[in-house]
Scaffold this active site. Structure first.
Site, mmCIF file in Angstrom:
data_model
loop_
_atom_site.group_PDB
_atom_site.id
_atom_site.type_symbol
_atom_site.label_atom_id
_atom_site.label_comp_id
_atom_site.label_asym_id
_atom_site.label_seq_id
_atom_site.Cartn_x
_atom_site.Cartn_y
_atom_site.Cartn_z
ATOM 1 N N LEU A 27 17.197 45.117 44.586
ATOM 2 C CA LEU A 27 15.895 45.437 45.200
ATOM 3 C C LEU A 27 15.071 46.370 44.329
ATOM 4 O O LEU A 27 15.611 47.262 43.676
ATOM 5 C CB LEU A 27 16.119 46.130 46.548
ATOM 6 C CG LEU A 27 16.830 45.319 47.620
ATOM 7 C CD1 LEU A 27 17.165 46.217 48.815
ATOM 8 C CD2 LEU A 27 15.948 44.156 48.067
ATOM 9 N N ASP A 76 24.968 54.866 48.513
ATOM 10 C CA ASP A 76 24.161 54.587 49.705
ATOM 11 C C ASP A 76 24.983 54.156 50.907
ATOM 12 O O ASP A 76 24.471 54.090 52.025
ATOM 13 C CB ASP A 76 23.110 53.514 49.372
ATOM 14 C CG ASP A 76 22.099 54.040 48.375
ATOM 15 O OD1 ASP A 76 21.725 55.222 48.499
ATOM 16 O OD2 ASP A 76 21.710 53.289 47.471
ATOM 17 N N HIS A 171 14.443 57.222 47.817
ATOM 18 C CA HIS A 171 15.377 58.046 48.594
ATOM 19 C C HIS A 171 15.082 59.527 48.340
ATOM 20 O O HIS A 171 14.508 59.884 47.316
ATOM 21 C CB HIS A 171 16.815 57.806 48.120
ATOM 22 C CG HIS A 171 17.393 56.483 48.501
ATOM 23 N ND1 HIS A 171 17.955 55.630 47.585
ATOM 24 C CD2 HIS A 171 17.520 55.874 49.716
ATOM 25 C CE1 HIS A 171 18.417 54.544 48.216
ATOM 26 N NE2 HIS A 171 18.153 54.666 49.502
ATOM 27 N N CYS A 256 23.550 57.863 42.387
ATOM 28 C CA CYS A 256 23.836 56.713 43.265
ATOM 29 C C CYS A 256 25.023 55.881 42.816
ATOM 30 O O CYS A 256 25.489 55.031 43.563
ATOM 31 C CB CYS A 256 22.596 55.841 43.391
ATOM 32 S SG CYS A 256 22.069 55.178 41.835
HETATM 33 N N1 LIG Z 1 20.922 56.311 46.002
HETATM 34 C C1 LIG Z 1 20.172 55.601 45.193
HETATM 35 O O1 LIG Z 1 19.406 56.131 44.414
HETATM 36 N N2 LIG Z 1 20.252 54.280 45.289
HETATM 37 C C2 LIG Z 1 19.516 53.392 44.498
HETATM 38 C C3 LIG Z 1 19.409 52.062 45.183
HETATM 39 C C4 LIG Z 1 18.614 51.091 44.382
HETATM 40 C C5 LIG Z 1 18.569 49.705 44.984
HETATM 41 N N3 LIG Z 1 17.892 48.816 44.109
HETATM 42 C C6 LIG Z 1 17.881 49.700 46.319
HETATM 43 O O2 LIG Z 1 16.672 49.499 46.372
HETATM 44 O O3 LIG Z 1 18.530 49.884 47.342
#
Ligand SMILES: NC(=O)NCCC[C@H](N)C(=O)O
Length: 266
Positions: A27, A76, A171, A256
């Protein structure tokens, strides 16, 4: 006969999850999509894991989620407080299947397990802990019901949950993280309201706001924030830089890619 009590020490176990072959489909919300080099991403992930291990962290791989492009962003999917794991309910539907194997992994490690339930949503990237204060970002992937469940899970354990707005980035931890002494650091243009944090230190670059406390004063940071790294070095820390360019293209940052389990005692 003498009895000796066995020493116990905080765990230095960290969960990680290898990138999916579909990583490039991850995403993107606040930035423009750019092509991701999956082979380079895998090498960068291996380097990141290598840095954790070189600093004394025992990494535990969560079973891969090859059908989940964003699975590598394991932070996450679970929030830890002491030995309690709160399994998240990601705000993006494509990420909801990521949590099952994470729950298995933390259960196997002996954590007590709790779950965020619908209609609550909560992404671990929205949760920043410093001491017993737990900041939670609301507005993007985490909703009010998710925050309420975070409170119910952790306040009985002594946490003080502080909700803060997040509108400019994906986030909360895309905007701010914390130094080992509790100072919150952030790149001001991306922080909604820095006055919500008792001690706030501005840093000059976006990715300079993202640090993982490796212990012993070492801070894992993304390469590409040299001025922030110098600022932190001048405060007595040791920046340890890793290139995570392929994950940054998907709005990922250094926090993350792992979940440190510091509240388990082994
Ligand atoms: N904790 C974070 O910084 N997570 C990154 C998530 C990126 C992932 N492409 C998202 O949009 O969920």
């Amino acid at each position: 006969m003498t009895t000796t009590s066995s020493p116990i020490s905080p765990s230095r176990t960290a969960l990680v999850r290898r990138p999916s072959p579909r990583l490039a489909e991850g995403l993107v919300t606040h930035i423009e999509r750019r092509p991701v080099d999956a082979a380079l991403a895998l090498r960068q992930w291996e380097d990141y894991v290598g840095v954790l291990e070189a600093h004394g962290w025992r990494t535990r791989e969560v079973a891969p989620a090859d059908d989940c492009p964003d699975g590598v962003f394991v932070e996450d999917t679970v929030v830890m407080f002491r030995n309690v794991a709160l399994i998240s309910r990601p705000g993006a539907d494509s990420r909801k299947p990521e949590t099952a194997a994470v729950e298995e992994a933390v259960t196997a490690l002996g954590c007590s397990v709790n779950r965020v339930r619908g209609p609550g949503t909560l992404d671990g990237g929205d949760v920043l802990k410093t001491g017993d204060t737990v900041y939670v970002g609301c507005g993007g992937r985490t909703n009010g019901a998710g925050v309420a469940q975070l409170r119910s899970a952790f306040e009985p354990l002594g946490a003080r949950v502080v909700a803060v707005p997040v509108t400019k980035v994906l986030h909360l931890k895309s905007a701010v993280t914390a130094l080992p002494d509790g100072t919150v650091i952030g790149h001001p243009p991306l922080v909604d309201d820095s006055s919500l944090f008792p001690r706030f230190l501005p840093v000059p670059e976006e990715s300079g706001a993202h640090v993982v406390d490796l212990g012993g004063g070492a801070l894992l940071m993304a390469a590409g924030a040299p001025r922030s790294a110098r600022l932190l070095a001048a405060l007595g820390y040791t920046p340890v830089e890793v290139d995570i360019s392929e994950f940054e293209k998907l709005e990922g940052c250094v926090t993350c890619l792992s979940v440190r389990l510091r509240g388990l005692y082994a």
